[in-house]
Design an enzyme around this catalytic site. Sequence first.
Site, mmCIF file in Angstrom:
data_model
loop_
_atom_site.group_PDB
_atom_site.id
_atom_site.type_symbol
_atom_site.label_atom_id
_atom_site.label_comp_id
_atom_site.label_asym_id
_atom_site.label_seq_id
_atom_site.Cartn_x
_atom_site.Cartn_y
_atom_site.Cartn_z
ATOM 1 N N ARG A 1 0.844 -1.201 0.000
ATOM 2 C CA ARG A 1 0.000 0.000 0.000
ATOM 3 C C ARG A 1 0.876 1.246 0.000
ATOM 4 N NH1 ARG A 1 -1.077 2.456 4.430
ATOM 5 N NH2 ARG A 1 -1.353 0.593 5.716
ATOM 6 N N TYR B 1 -17.012 16.535 -15.795
ATOM 7 C CA TYR B 1 -17.326 15.103 -15.813
ATOM 8 C C TYR B 1 -18.342 14.795 -14.717
ATOM 9 C CZ TYR B 1 -16.572 10.203 -14.480
ATOM 10 O OH TYR B 1 -16.749 8.897 -14.121
ATOM 11 N N ASP C 1 -7.417 18.489 -15.373
ATOM 12 C CA ASP C 1 -7.711 17.121 -15.799
ATOM 13 C C ASP C 1 -7.287 17.015 -17.263
ATOM 14 O OD1 ASP C 1 -8.834 14.752 -16.738
ATOM 15 O OD2 ASP C 1 -10.574 14.904 -15.418
ATOM 16 N N LYS D 1 -8.520 5.655 -19.535
ATOM 17 C CA LYS D 1 -8.786 6.096 -20.900
ATOM 18 C C LYS D 1 -7.541 5.951 -21.795
ATOM 19 C CE LYS D 1 -12.779 7.403 -19.079
ATOM 20 N NZ LYS D 1 -12.583 7.429 -17.627
#
Length: 390
Positions: free
Chosen positions: A45, A97, A169, A194
């Site tokens: 982690r 978004y 973004d 994406k």
Amino acid sequence: MKEQTQILHSIPVDELTGSISVPIYQTSTFVQEAPGVNKGYDYSRSNNPTRKALEDTIAKLENGTSGYAFASGLAAIDAVVKLLKTGDEIIAVDDIYGGAFRLFTHVYEKFGISINYVDSTNSDNIAKVVTSKTKLIWIESPTNPTLKISDIIAIAAIAKKNDILLCVDNTFASPVSQKPIDLGADIVIHSATKYISGHSDLIAGLVITATQELGDKIKFIQNASGAILGPFDSWLALRGIETLSLRIRQHAENAQKIAEFLIQEKLIKNVYYPGLPSHHNHDIAKKQQKYFGGIVTFDLVIDDKELATAIVTNTKLFKLAESLGGVKSLCCLPCEMTHKSIPAEKRYRSGVTDSLIRLSVGLEDADDLIADIKQAIEIAVKQTAEIIAK
């Protein structure tokens, strides 16, 4: 060094074995020589060699000091918002978004972080609403789904003047096309789901910072909150990056041809694509983007959801699905899919009508994709003849 060469050789050869492909360190923990004495890794982690290779690579591509990989694009957004505290304000692009809107409005507003949505295509709109509480400016350029272009340099100047963080973004452009840190941004995020991955086979998010001080804060949040990207998905993202430059170039070439075809169609009212001279802020896009991207959006002269639905359900090559940026073409109806969580009134104000269709243009032959759109429109017209007649 040319960009494709730089991308390929920014991904390291494994020092231990010489493996040309970054190994997948599928482990939860690492053996220590003594308590607190290790080889730089103690628990996956906190850090993992495969994830670190991805994080270092994306930082190089974005010309940042550090990068951090998260379990999704929204987890990456969430980490950035956690830099703020109760009473702070975010100025956000209005055509945002849907998932980011949902997170901002329905999660963080109840913790006392206010959101002011503005049209950022004119930087003066941002300057007018800055207050002493404003701590973060959040823009997408191009936006999802109407591909609005914001002047990152101008907005960065406003942010710096007022000691405000600017986060961009960069999902739709990718670091191949646009480098917001070079334009003055403090933070860049990606839904690596994406274009970074490019094959519709993983969910991932990335945060890149301009300074190490800011990076250390994101790293703390990443470790404390735990929404990290696993080793295998990190490896998949690295594999996608190897062909990123080639894919982006072809996506953009195909999208340009499709946009030019769509503006000739009588049933179509508006075509949104930064590569069209008619696109608002086309000149700014030319200045700050190398390519205009692989997304084309359009709406119809008849703003009817049934007609738009008939088009997206009759395509054969464009598959009706959420997401974008993969090698295979996708289409969606934002009002019922990606942006359904945004109230209709707000959607319409930002240009997301009931007939707005978003195309994620893939790597198929452009002529085949154009033929697919043509036949889908023809079938839709027949199926909805009564609506069109009105």
